[in-house]
Every structure is written in C-alpha cells, then in structure tokens.
Design an enzyme around this catalytic site. Structure first.
Site, PDB file in Angstrom:
ATOM      1  N   LYS A  88       0.852  -1.184   0.000  1.00 40.45           N
ATOM      2  CA  LYS A  88       0.000   0.000   0.000  1.00 40.45           C
ATOM      3  C   LYS A  88       0.887   1.232   0.000  1.00 40.45           C
ATOM      4  O   LYS A  88       1.995   1.210   0.551  1.00 40.45           O
ATOM      5  CB  LYS A  88      -0.891   0.031   1.241  1.00 40.45           C
ATOM      6  CG  LYS A  88      -2.153   0.863   1.073  1.00 40.45           C
ATOM      7  CD  LYS A  88      -3.215   0.099   0.304  1.00 40.45           C
ATOM      8  CE  LYS A  88      -4.552   0.835   0.335  1.00 40.45           C
ATOM      9  NZ  LYS A  88      -5.638   0.034  -0.235  1.00 40.45           N
ATOM     10  N   GLY A 188     -21.076   6.306   4.523  1.00 46.65           N
ATOM     11  CA  GLY A 188     -20.133   6.660   3.470  1.00 46.65           C
ATOM     12  C   GLY A 188     -20.694   6.279   2.118  1.00 46.65           C
ATOM     13  O   GLY A 188     -20.792   5.093   1.798  1.00 46.65           O
ATOM     14  N   GLY A 190     -19.575   7.454  -0.996  1.00 48.57           N
ATOM     15  CA  GLY A 190     -18.675   7.957  -2.021  1.00 48.57           C
ATOM     16  C   GLY A 190     -18.541   6.976  -3.157  1.00 48.57           C
ATOM     17  O   GLY A 190     -19.525   6.409  -3.640  1.00 48.57           O
ATOM     18  N   LYS A 191     -17.286   6.723  -3.578  1.00 50.83           N
ATOM     19  CA  LYS A 191     -17.029   5.913  -4.773  1.00 50.83           C
ATOM     20  C   LYS A 191     -17.656   4.524  -4.679  1.00 50.83           C
ATOM     21  O   LYS A 191     -18.239   4.030  -5.633  1.00 50.83           O
ATOM     22  CB  LYS A 191     -15.524   5.788  -5.012  1.00 50.83           C
ATOM     23  CG  LYS A 191     -14.866   7.072  -5.472  1.00 50.83           C
ATOM     24  CD  LYS A 191     -13.479   6.840  -6.037  1.00 50.83           C
ATOM     25  CE  LYS A 191     -12.474   6.435  -4.982  1.00 50.83           C
ATOM     26  NZ  LYS A 191     -11.103   6.317  -5.534  1.00 50.83           N
ATOM     27  N   VAL A 192     -17.523   3.875  -3.519  1.00 52.30           N
ATOM     28  CA  VAL A 192     -18.042   2.519  -3.358  1.00 52.30           C
ATOM     29  C   VAL A 192     -19.471   2.528  -2.823  1.00 52.30           C
ATOM     30  O   VAL A 192     -20.342   1.803  -3.307  1.00 52.30           O
ATOM     31  CB  VAL A 192     -17.139   1.694  -2.416  1.00 52.30           C
ATOM     32  CG1 VAL A 192     -17.735   0.315  -2.162  1.00 52.30           C
ATOM     33  CG2 VAL A 192     -15.738   1.556  -2.992  1.00 52.30           C
ATOM     34  N   HIS A 194     -22.044   4.500  -3.006  1.00 51.06           N
ATOM     35  CA  HIS A 194     -23.220   4.782  -3.836  1.00 51.06           C
ATOM     36  C   HIS A 194     -23.522   3.619  -4.771  1.00 51.06           C
ATOM     37  O   HIS A 194     -24.689   3.330  -5.049  1.00 51.06           O
ATOM     38  CB  HIS A 194     -23.058   6.101  -4.601  1.00 51.06           C
ATOM     39  CG  HIS A 194     -22.280   6.030  -5.861  1.00 51.06           C
ATOM     40  ND1 HIS A 194     -20.915   6.204  -5.904  1.00 51.06           N
ATOM     41  CD2 HIS A 194     -22.665   5.815  -7.166  1.00 51.06           C
ATOM     42  CE1 HIS A 194     -20.496   6.105  -7.149  1.00 51.06           C
ATOM     43  NE2 HIS A 194     -21.518   5.858  -7.931  1.00 51.06           N
TER      44      HIS A 194
END
Length: 362
Positions: A88, A188, A190-192, A194
């Site tokens: 990472k 949350g 966001g990208k994931v 929604h």
C-alpha cells in the site's frame, strides 16, 4: 522527529502489525510529494494495493496507516485467490490542495524504482485519471482508464463484492441470500458506497445512509428519493430495526463505543481496517453480531485491477468477484466449527496460504 521515528520502527519491527518486507519513504521537494510505500509480503507474488492520498495529522500516522493497509492487502489478496502479495502507498497531504500532475509523475517514478515489486492502483483520494498520469512514469500501475488499456473505476466491483458478502451473511443468518425487506445502513456513500446502495435498492432493501459530505448524500438522494438519511454515523448505528450496518468510509469504524451501540445483526462494509483494535471481533461475537471480515468482502476492487494486468475482461473479473459469496460462507462455517470469530477464521485461512507460498519458494 526522534519520537516519531522510534514509534514507526517499533511498529515495523516489533509489533503484531509489523513484519513488513520493505518500507520506502519518498520525497520530491520540487512537486511537494511526501509518500510512504509499504510492502508487507511478496510471498504470493508482486505486492498489489492502492495509493491513498490523505491529509494525515503527522508522518507517524501516515506510516502507521501504510503499514496496516499493506498488511491488510496481503490477507485480502490471499483470500481473493490472487497471485499477489500485499502493499500500500500513502501520499501525505490534502489532494484538493496539493495534487498536481508533477506530484503524481514524481510518485510514479518512485513506484517504478521498485522494479515491479509493487503494483499500485486507486484508493481514497486517488482516481482513474490519476493512475493514467502515474502510468506515464510507471508500467506497474493498474486502475487506469479503459482508453489507456485499464479496467476503469475499481469501486464498481468493490461494491459488487461487498453486496455478495451481504448476501452470504443473509444466507448464514436468515437462511435466504437476499436483502429484500431488510434495513441496511450505509456509512459513506462515495465511490463505493453509492454503487452498493444501488445494488441494495435493486434487491429490495430499505436503505439509510450518512456521509460527512452533504453533496455526496444529496447526489444519492436526488437519484434515489427512497433512501433516507441519518444525521451522522452515531445516529446511523442506533437506527431502530437496522439489520445490516455497512461501514464504507475510513477505517476504525468498530470500536469500544460503537459496538455496544450497534442495533444491526450484521456488519458488512467496504471500509478497510474496520476493527479499531484486536479484540473488537470478540466483542461483536459476544453481542451476537455477525461480522463479515472487511478484507474478504471488499476484495472486488483488487480482483478488478489485478485482472487488468492480464488484459482486462470485465465479465471474467466480475465472475471472480462473485465468488466472494462462497468465500464468506466458508469463513462463517470455519468460524462456527473452530469456535472463533469470523475475522480470526479468515486470518487463519489467509495466513495458511501465505505460509505455504513462502515455504514453497525456499
């Protein structure tokens, strides 16, 4: 700086969260880049993991996050059946303020200097367009745009995999692999998050959401007026009749304060490192809350970007991500058989695969 260095070295060499093969500190003063690349293991193959761009409070926090996330990627890639170890990277700073083309190119040069030991991709604060820039300096870059030979947004299959983990949780707990009629809280969007909400709505679930960014909530509710909104995460975990809680923001969502307050029977979400400290998984089990290990259910994204390295085929990657359903069920079965929490069962399976690969290479 001595205290920071001492803390980092202790984490790396002495703590249970350590054991990493290599940690690289990167700096390019011309562009303002300050980054950390952590390689936990390459026993199964080149380390694969995303690049997080985040305004950490200090350098020690950044290094600590990189170490924890890299270790998690070793376990995630092992459980996903990928021939990749775990790594990472984190870039220190507010991406809204300091992200530039020059900074991303400098970062790409540092990744390239590792000669393929680390393959990078998107994470919090980085996007497909960013990976296209990084790839100009580094061929070991995934999550690029389709126009540049990439797989595109990895959040698509991340959300799909989490949904499969939820279906497996429903099968294990309620005997039916569907969320129809269940109330699911998503922290949350966001990208994931929604994408996950869309899967849940299509399956007939009732969805409650929250996000620190009001615009993210507004975007979702404009598209899906049926979705209801909780004021914050603290309110969401206390929603009456909640069946599933899905942490989909940053890590540490499950701690000594949140676990006693949870009303949900299942925790299954996309966030990495959801357990704030060792022992939280037992607290969940003691309360009768079924926990789907985060690095198992959120592996759809890494499956997607790993497939890119072989000439991306979405259907092939999606079929592999669908197996998260069976993997999650297997973990629940192993946990019940061994009398341990699911997180411990997943760790044992992942550690066994890594250890076998390490022994075979000697």
């Amino acid at each position: 700086m001595t205290d920071v260095t001492d803390g980092v070295l202790h984490t790396l060499f002495h703590s249970d969260q350590g054991g990493h093969e290599q940690v690289v500190l990167c700096q390019d003063r011309a562009s303002g880049l300050k980054a950390v690349i952590a390689l936990h293991s390459t026993a199964l193959g080149p380390a694969l993991g995303g690049t997080r761009f985040y305004p950490y409070a200090n350098e020690e926090a950044a290094v600590g996050d990189a170490l924890n996330l890299a270790r998690g990627m070793s376990y995630k890639n092992a459980m996903a059946g990928l021939d990749h170890g775990g790594g990472k990277a984190v870039i220190i700073g507010d991406p809204e303020r300091i992200k530039t083309e020059a900074l991303l190119l400098a970062y790409g040069r540092f990744v390239a200097s590792l000669g393929g030991r680390y393959v990078t991709a998107c994470d919090v604060g980085t996007y497909v367009a960013d990976m296209d820039v990084v790839a100009r300096e580094c061929r070991w870059t995934t999550g690029r745009s389709p126009g540049n030979g990439g797989a595109g947004d990895s959040s698509v299959l991340t959300a799909y995999g989490v949904f499969q983990g939820m279906r497996a949780s429903a099968q294990h707990l309620w005997g039916d692999p569907t969320l129809r009629g269940r109330k699911v809280g998503v922290a949350g969007v966001g990208k994931v998050g929604h994408h996950l909400v869309e899967h849940l709505l299509a399956d007939g679930a009732e969805v409650v959401v929250t996000d620190v960014r009001s615009q993210a909530v507004r975007r979702l509710t404009d598209l899906h007026p049926r979705v209801t909104v909780a004021a914050d995460t603290d309110a969401l975990i206390r929603v009456g009749g909640l069946d599933v809680y899905a942490p989909c923001a940053l890590g540490g969502a499950l701690d000594d304060d949140t676990v006693p307050a949870l009303t949900a029977a299942v925790v299954c979400g996309a966030a990495n490192n959801q357990l704030a400290h060792p022992g939280v998984e037992k607290d969940l089990a003691d309360r009768g809350i079924l926990y789907a290990p985060d690095y198992v259910v959120n592996a759809g994204g890494v499956i997607q970007v790993a497939d890119e390295l072989h000439g991306f085929d979405f259907d092939r990657a999606k079929a592999k991500a669908a197996r998260i359903f069976d993997t999650t069920l297997d973990i629940f079965t192993r946990a019940k058989k061994d009398g341990i929490p699911p997180a411990a069962a997943a760790d044992r399976i992942a550690e066994h695969r890594i250890a076998e690969a390490r022994s075979a290479s000697r």
